[in-house]
Design a protein around this motif. Structure first.
Motif, PDB file in Angstrom:
ATOM      1  N   ALA A   1     -15.600 -66.548   5.846  1.00 58.61           N
ATOM      2  CA  ALA A   1     -16.155 -67.835   5.418  1.00 58.61           C
ATOM      3  C   ALA A   1     -16.344 -67.867   3.909  1.00 58.61           C
ATOM      4  N   LEU A   2     -16.810 -66.780   3.337  1.00 55.68           N
ATOM      5  CA  LEU A   2     -16.972 -66.717   1.882  1.00 55.68           C
ATOM      6  C   LEU A   2     -15.613 -66.760   1.185  1.00 55.68           C
ATOM      7  N   LYS A   3     -14.623 -66.124   1.770  1.00 55.08           N
ATOM      8  CA  LYS A   3     -13.293 -66.113   1.158  1.00 55.08           C
ATOM      9  C   LYS A   3     -12.655 -67.500   1.133  1.00 55.08           C
ATOM     10  N   VAL A   4     -12.943 -68.323   2.158  1.00 55.81           N
ATOM     11  CA  VAL A   4     -12.294 -69.637   2.222  1.00 55.81           C
ATOM     12  C   VAL A   4     -13.100 -70.742   1.546  1.00 55.81           C
ATOM     13  N   GLY A   5     -14.303 -70.427   1.048  1.00 52.56           N
ATOM     14  CA  GLY A   5     -14.992 -71.445   0.259  1.00 52.56           C
ATOM     15  C   GLY A   5     -16.450 -71.692   0.552  1.00 52.56           C
ATOM     16  N   ALA A   6     -17.052 -70.980   1.496  1.00 49.89           N
ATOM     17  CA  ALA A   6     -18.487 -71.155   1.720  1.00 49.89           C
ATOM     18  C   ALA A   6     -19.269 -70.674   0.506  1.00 49.89           C
ATOM     19  N   ASP A   7     -20.348 -71.382   0.181  1.00 49.61           N
ATOM     20  CA  ASP A   7     -21.221 -70.967  -0.919  1.00 49.61           C
ATOM     21  C   ASP A   7     -22.187 -69.879  -0.499  1.00 49.61           C
ATOM     22  N   ALA A   8     -22.545 -69.861   0.777  1.00 56.69           N
ATOM     23  CA  ALA A   8     -23.482 -68.866   1.295  1.00 56.69           C
ATOM     24  C   ALA A   8     -23.265 -68.742   2.790  1.00 56.69           C
ATOM     25  N   VAL A   9     -23.728 -67.628   3.347  1.00 53.62           N
ATOM     26  CA  VAL A   9     -23.631 -67.414   4.787  1.00 53.62           C
ATOM     27  C   VAL A   9     -24.984 -66.945   5.310  1.00 53.62           C
ATOM     28  N   ILE A  10     -25.195 -67.203   6.592  1.00 49.22           N
ATOM     29  CA  ILE A  10     -26.420 -66.754   7.266  1.00 49.22           C
ATOM     30  C   ILE A  10     -26.017 -66.050   8.547  1.00 49.22           C
TER      31      ILE A  10
END
Length: 336
Positions: A191-200
Motif C-alpha cells: 500500500a505504501l509503495k502504490v501511494g498510501a500516505d500512511a498505514v494502520i
C-alpha cells in the motif's frame, strides 16, 4: 483451442473446444494474460451460473493480442495489444455466465468497437499488468461512488487488489491524504509503495486513535471521532463496518465494494445522528476504460498488485492457489 470450464460443483477442466469464427463485426484475440477473481471461486463452487451450470467458461480479466479482425471493424489492427470489457459481449458476459471465457487460448470479441468492447494499450505494458484493467475498473467505480474531493482525507480498508486499486484511484483524483488498513504487514508495505500516505495495522493499533492522530479530531455530537471524510470497505469483514461508523464524523461517507456473504449489523443511531452516507458499488458502469490511461501511466506501481504469474499449462494450480484463502494476493495466468 483449449478453454477452462466449470464442469460440476467444485470442478474445472481444460477442454478442447472449437476456435471461434470471426464475423464481419468481430475480432479474435489471442489471450496473453487473464487474472483470477474471487467470483471465479464462487462460480466453481456453484458449478457455474444457470443456464450454463456444468459448462461455464471461466475468465473475465483479459489482456491479449488481436490476431484477426472482421471486414467491417475499424480502429484496431492485427497485432494490437488490447484490454477487454467483459460486460459488453452481446451474447453474454465474458467469463460471467456467457458463452465465452478468457481462461482460454483465444477469445472472440463480438461487435468489436474500440472504447466500448476493447481498448488498445501500448506494447511496452506487460500483459499481466494490462490484465488488471477489469478489477481496477471495479476499484475506480467504488472510488467514484464515494465522490472524493481534492481536500478529502480517506481510509481504505483492505490492501488486496481492489483496496490497492482504490488507493491508486484516490491518488489519481487528488485527495489530500490516504490511509490503508489491513492486518498483514506485507500488504501494508505494498500500500505504501502504490501511494498510501500512511498505514494502520489493526492487529496492534487502535484505528480511531490513529486516525485522529493522522487526520485530526472530527466534528460530531459525540466525542472521539476522526476528521476522515471517506471510508471505503474493500475488506468484506463485518468489524470494518462497525469500526468505520464508530470513527466517522458528521457528514462522513462510507463506501462498500467488498462482498459481505452474511448480513452485517449496523449502528443506525450513529448513521442517523452523524448523517453518514453509505453507498454501495458494483462492477463498472462507465469506468472499464477510464482506468486504462492510469494503468498505462503508472504500470510499474500497478505491477505491485500481481503476486503470482502462472502459465496456462498450470491453470489448475493457478485456480487452486487463487481460491485458497490467504495463499495469494493476485494470481494472473499467462499464455505463450
Amino acid at each position: 483451442m483449449k478453454a477452462t470450464m466449470v464442469t460440476a460443483p467444485g470442478e474445472t477442466e481444460v477442454l478442447d473446444v472449437p476456435t471461434p469464427t470471426v464475423g464481419p463485426n468481430d475480432a479474435l484475440v489471442k489471450m496473453r494474460a487473464c487474472g483470477i477473481c474471487g467470483s471465479d471461486s464462487l462460480y466453481i463452487a456453484m458449478g457455474g451460473i444457470p443456464p450454463r451450470q456444468g459448462c461455464q467458461p471461466l475468465g473475465h480479466e483479459p489482456a491479449g493480442e488481436i490476431v484477426e479482425i472482421g471486414s467491417a471493424v475499424t480502429g484496431i489492427a492485427v497485432g494490437d495489444h488490447v484490454v477487454i470489457n467483459p460486460l459488453a459481449a452481446p451474447s453474454g458476459f465474458i467469463g460471467n455466465g456467457g458463452p465465452g471465457g478468457a481462461l482460454a487460448e483465444y477469445l472472440l470479441i463480438e461487435e468489436a468497437v474500440r472504447g466500448k468492447s476493447l481498448e488498445v494499450v501500448p506494447d511496452h505494458i506487460p500483459f499481466e499488468v494490462a490484465a488488471l484493467n477489469e478489477p481496477m475498473a471495479v476499484a475506480r467505480h467504488a472510488v467514484n461512488q464515494c465522490a472524493p474531493a481534492p481536500g478529502d482525507r480517506v481510509v481504505v480498508f483492505g490492501a488486496g487488489p481492489i483496496g490497492l486499486g482504490a488507493t491508486m484511484a484516490f491518488r489519481s483524483l487528488g485527495v489530500a491524504h490516504i490511509v490503508v488498513v489491513d492486518l498483514i504487514p506485507s500488504r501494508l508495505d505494498k500500500a505504501l509503495k502504490v501511494g498510501a500516505d500512511a498505514v494502520i495495522n489493526t492487529a496492534n493499533e487502535d484505528l480511531t486513535a490513529r486516525l485522529i492522530e493522522l487526520h485530526g479530531p472530527g466534528e460530531s455530537m459525540f466525542p472521539g471521532k476522526a476528521d476522515t471524510d471517506i471510508y471505503l470497505d474493500a475488506a468484506g469483514v463485518p468489524a470494518v463496518i462497525s469500526a468505520a461508523i464508530g470513527a466517522a464524523k458528521t457528514g462522513a461517507r462510507l463506501g462498500i465494494v467488498a462482498v459481505h456473504k452474511e448480513p452485517v449489523s449496523v449502528d443506525f443511531l450513529s448513521v442517523m445522528s452523524n448523517e453518514i452516507t453509505i453507498v454501495g458499488s458494483m462492477a463498472y458502469p462507465d469506468e472499464i476504460f477510464e482506468v486504462t490511461a492510469d494503468i498505462v501511466a503508472n504500470w510499474e506501481k500497478y505491477a505491485e498488485i500481481v503476486s503470482h504469474t502462472i502459465p496456462f499449462d498450470d491453470v489448475d494450480e493457478a485456480l487452486r492457489l487463487a481460491t485458497t484463502p490467504g495463499a495469494a494476493d493476485k494470481v494472473v495466468v499467462t499464455f505463450n
